[in-house]
Design a protein around this motif. Structure first.
Motif: not given
Ligand SMILES: [Zn+2]
Ligand SMILES: [Zn+2]
Length: 281
Positions: A196-211
């Motif tokens: 039942g944990i909430a899943v984070e939508i994180s925009t941090a990956g957009l700032r990282k090499p993976v983009g």
């Protein structure tokens, strides 16, 4: 409603002391950035390993180097501001009871649960890179990462599952597994739904090499289809990163048919309609 719950009041470097960053002026900069981005709910979730009390959970060399601050002084400071009080806590296998004791002794609004390590090697830190010395087999690294993520969800210790596919952070600089990525996501989705944990939508990956966003659209779609709730965050380490890339996160949620996000208070969760004004960035 827009939220930004997974955020840090300072960059990760060691010289970023509590004295310099846990100040009313610094919080004001984050609040101004949130107001400009139309974010109504702002919370802070400092890394647990920057607090001395975290050494009761794990004595990894990175933690020993960084554990300078007092977690209760942090909680008192945040309670004196308009910010929600959170913490980003690593899932440390075998330390579940000590982790529960540390978290339950404080009145957090929410706890962000993270997996940054596979064994004692880090997926996102070059100093302890899981990709050196392990033979660098991507299928094995991804399998172990997602196994730890599933255990993190199942532990029941946390409210929000942070950056759920962090293992991809280096993008093309590391090999992808040969197996279909879906095969790695599936057991994690099962654990997420059961817990039942909430899943984070994180925009941090957009700032990282993976983009790209965490989680990848295919992974997010599997979570949505299975009925998991979502939380929205930037993992900002600077005021100018608050709400970073939210237009991309909102596009994804819309595409998935997800119309609600989680808000937290006193570790109780409510779902509220997502949306609002988003700064371009
Ligand atoms: Zn993290
Ligand atoms: Zn973080």
């Amino acid at each position: 409603m827009l939220t930004d719950y997974h955020l840090h009041l300072r960059p990760d470097e060691e010289e970023t002391t509590a004295e310099r960053y846990f100040t009313a002026e610094n919080v004001e900069r984050y609040l101004e950035a949130a107001a400009a981005a139309g974010i109504e709910e702002l919370g802070v979730s400092e890394h647990v390993y920057r607090f001395r009390q975290a050494l009761d959970l794990w004595r990894h060399p990175l933690w020993v180097e960084n554990a300078h601050d007092d977690i209760d002084a942090y909680c008192d400071f945040v309670r004196g501001t308009p910010l929600r009080l959170g913490v980003e806590c690593d899932y440390v296998p075998g330390a579940e009871e000590r982790t529960a004791a540390l978290l339950e002794a404080r009145d957090f609004d929410y706890v962000v649960g993270s997996v940054h390590f596979v064994g004692d090697r880090a997926v996102d830190h070059e100093g302890f890179d899981v990709w050196d010395g392990s033979g660098g087999d991507p299928d094995e690294i991804w399998r172990r990462y997602f196994e730890a993520l599933a255990e993190c969800a199942r532990s029941g210790l946390f409210d929000i599952l942070a950056h759920p596919d962090l293992v991809k952070v280096w993008g093309r600089a590391r090999p992808l597994p040969e197996r279909e990525l879906r095969a790695f996501y599936e057991p994690a989705v099962e654990a997420i739904v059961e817990s039942g944990i909430a899943v984070e939508i994180s925009t941090a990956g957009l700032r990282k090499p993976v983009g790209e966003l965490y989680p990848a659209p295919a992974f997010a779609a599997m979570c949505a289809e299975a009925g998991a709730p979502f939380a929205l965050s930037s993992d900002a380490h600077l005021p100018e990163q608050v709400g970073f890339g939210y237009e991309r996160a909102l596009e994804l949620l819309e595409r998935l048919g997800v119309g609600e996000i989680c808000v937290f208070e006193g570790r109780q969760r409510r779902l509220v309609p997502v949306g609002g004004r988003v700064a371009q960035g």
